[in-house]
Scaffold this motif. Structure first.
Motif, PDB file in Angstrom:
ATOM      1  N   PHE A  60       1.013  -1.057  -0.182  1.00  0.00           N
ATOM      2  CA  PHE A  60      -0.205  -0.228  -0.343  1.00  0.00           C
ATOM      3  C   PHE A  60       1.134   1.734   0.500  1.00  0.00           C
ATOM      4  N   HIS A  62      -0.282   5.292   0.435  1.00  0.00           N
ATOM      5  CA  HIS A  62      -0.972   6.304   0.879  1.00  0.00           C
ATOM      6  C   HIS A  62      -1.300   8.370   0.559  1.00  0.00           C
ATOM      7  N   HIS A  64      -2.061  11.503   2.705  1.00  0.00           N
ATOM      8  CA  HIS A  64      -2.665  11.296   4.281  1.00  0.00           C
ATOM      9  C   HIS A  64      -2.664  12.678   4.281  1.00  0.00           C
ATOM     10  N   TYR A  83      -6.264   8.280  -0.389  1.00  0.00           N
ATOM     11  CA  TYR A  83      -5.854   7.317  -1.100  1.00  0.00           C
ATOM     12  C   TYR A  83      -4.985   6.635  -0.350  1.00  0.00           C
ATOM     13  N   SER A  84      -5.846   5.862  -0.650  1.00  0.00           N
ATOM     14  CA  SER A  84      -5.069   4.275  -0.589  1.00  0.00           C
ATOM     15  C   SER A  84      -4.715   4.135  -1.080  1.00  0.00           C
ATOM     16  N   THR A  99      -8.039  -5.093   6.608  1.00  0.00           N
ATOM     17  CA  THR A  99      -8.954  -3.937   6.316  1.00  0.00           C
ATOM     18  C   THR A  99      -9.808  -3.888   7.643  1.00  0.00           C
ATOM     19  N   TRP A 107     -15.526   4.442   2.448  1.00  0.00           N
ATOM     20  CA  TRP A 107     -14.244   3.573   2.239  1.00  0.00           C
ATOM     21  C   TRP A 107     -14.866   3.223   0.686  1.00  0.00           C
ATOM     22  N   ILE A 166     -10.646   6.635   1.275  1.00  0.00           N
ATOM     23  CA  ILE A 166     -11.597   6.692   2.407  1.00  0.00           C
ATOM     24  C   ILE A 166     -11.968   8.343   2.684  1.00  0.00           C
ATOM     25  N   ARG A 179      -5.642   8.487   8.907  1.00  0.00           N
ATOM     26  CA  ARG A 179      -4.120   8.050   9.106  1.00  0.00           C
ATOM     27  C   ARG A 179      -3.762   6.767   9.890  1.00  0.00           C
ATOM     28  N   GLN A 182      -5.611   4.396   7.761  1.00  0.00           N
ATOM     29  CA  GLN A 182      -4.531   3.241   6.278  1.00  0.00           C
ATOM     30  C   GLN A 182      -3.341   3.212   6.941  1.00  0.00           C
ATOM     31  N   LEU A 185      -4.229  -1.091   6.748  1.00  0.00           N
ATOM     32  CA  LEU A 185      -4.513  -1.501   6.105  1.00  0.00           C
ATOM     33  C   LEU A 185      -3.407  -2.436   5.682  1.00  0.00           C
TER      34      LEU A 185
END
Length: 425
Positions: A60, A62, A64, A83-84, A99, A107, A166, A179, A182, A185
């Protein structure tokens, strides 16, 4: 030997069709090269060579924070979510995606195959907001499932682009809360080890220019080994390099021209419309890959766009406009909606004194009229207290996108009456 000056019409037409058909593969491979990480948090750099095309996949990456006017890498970005993202390589076996519980928050993880078909989703709309584990595997894998798997997704090829969004609210501390989500994940192998692996992307993803025929053919050939054409789709391959040299500039430049969108009324249009598969419409698939790559299906999100007012005149910051939703006639969504404004010349946000780039029912301090109407003012100057203001660029053309997350049937069936933007001066 065939040369660019001696290609006959049937050969040219065959090359043209094959380029239109395979262009999404090339653009996806270019996007992977541009967006995969050089460095893993614990495993280090994929290569110690500065110019290497080695990257990390099954990892992943990200953002933030919500994007703003200083972000110029992506055109028409949203101002609602962070975005992730991840690129999956399933050739060595499945990956497990864990998740966390997302509470009531919107999300989604949208999965696109190498041909840009948005074939599967994990998230609020499809699998809910509970903590969950998803197994994603390629076309050649079969085996027992590990404990705790919530759902299984079978990918049609070895390469998958996972695009995660998200929702972030404007309330204090929400960016930090997201954050933390994320950070939870995770992507692992069936034995629990980190799924990250080094991968040679084979090209420089920073270039968006028309590629050489040799680079195009090499990239597509390698992608085809891992991602065969969608079921029911035949492909004449390989192509003659000289035919590709002659036809490629025409194809790439032609696809920059905007397709005729679906007109929704009131000056609104829908630029693209797909659910889980492009089917036989390979031309639209190619246009979207060239101009809107990464588009998810309309069941997840729709993006009606307006570039003109109620009289068909181009929207401009030299004028003031009003967008009025009558009582009970606002957008019909299962998650949320927002109205986002972009400068037309570069399709980016425009800095403004209140640092506002989108407005919607979640916007703090949103005001309704006495009769329940929601009125949004779009203009360069401050309309004063008591108005819901979305700032426009002074004297410059702009457009707006009405982002609908989990649109309801009125939008999906094109029964919703979109209000036009009325010029006030």
């Amino acid at each position: 030997m065939t040369t660019t000056s001696t290609i006959d019409a049937p050969v040219q037409q065959a090359v043209h069709r094959a380029l239109i058909q395979t262009l999404p593969l090339f653009e996806m491979m270019r996007m992977r090269a541009a967006t995969t990480a050089r460095r893993h948090p614990t495993l280090g750099y994929a290569s110690d060579q500065r110019d290497s095309t080695m990257r990390w996949v099954n990892q992943f990456t990200h953002t933030h924070r919500k994007l703003g006017p200083d972000d110029r890498e992506v055109v028409s970005p949203n101002n609602d979510t962070v975005y992730s993202n991840a690129w999956l390589d399933l050739s060595q076996g499945p990956v497990l995606i864990d998740t966390p519980d997302m509470g009531e928050r919107y999300w989604t993880l949208g999965l696109l195959d190498a041909w840009t078909n948005p074939f599967a989703y994990v998230g609020r709309r499809t699998t809910g907001n509970r903590a969950q584990r998803t197994l994603v595997h390629g076309p050649r894998w079969s085996g027992p499932l590990p404990a705790g798997v919530s759902q299984v997704i079978a990918a049609p090829g070895d390469d998958v682009w996972l695009i995660g969004r998200i929702l972030v609210d404007d309330s204090p501390g929400d960016v930090e809360a997201v954050r933390e989500l994320q950070a939870q994940l995770r992507m692992t192998r069936l034995d629990g080890s980190d799924a990250a692996q080094r991968f040679d992307t084979r090209l420089d993803g920073r270039s968006t220019a028309t590629p050489s025929a040799a680079l195009y053919l090499e990239t597509v050939a390698h992608a085809l080994e891992r991602n065969p054409p969608p079921e029911g789709e035949s492909l004449d391959w390989p192509l003659d390099v000289h035919g590709v040299e002659a036809e490629m500039p025409r194809v790439f430049e032609g696809l920059r021209e905007r397709d005729q969108p679906r007109q929704l009324g009131g000056g609104w249009s829908l630029q693209l419309e797909v659910r889980t598969h492009w089917g036989e419409d390979v031309l639209t698939r190619a246009r979207v890959a060239r101009n809107f790559i990464g588009a998810l299906g309309i069941d997840e999100a729709m993006y009606p766009t307006a570039e003109v007012d109620s009289q068909g005149r181009t929207l401009s910051g030299a004028h003031a406009y009003e967008l009025r939703f009558a009582p009970g006639a606002g957008p019909k969504v299962g998650a949320f909606w927002s109205l986002t404004l972009y400068r037309r010349s570069d399709c980016l946000f425009v800095a403004n004194p209140i640092d506002r780039y989108s407005i919607g029912y979640r916007t703090p301090g949103l005001r309704h009229e006495a009769d329940g109407s929601l009125v949004i003012r779009l203009q360069a100057s401050d309309p004063g207290p008591g108005h819901n203001w979305l700032p426009a660029p002074a004297g410059e053309a702009f457009y707006v996108v009405l982002r609908l997350y989990q649109p309801q049937a009125e939008h999906l069936d094109h029964r919703y009456a979109y209000p036009a933007l009325t010029r006030l001066d």
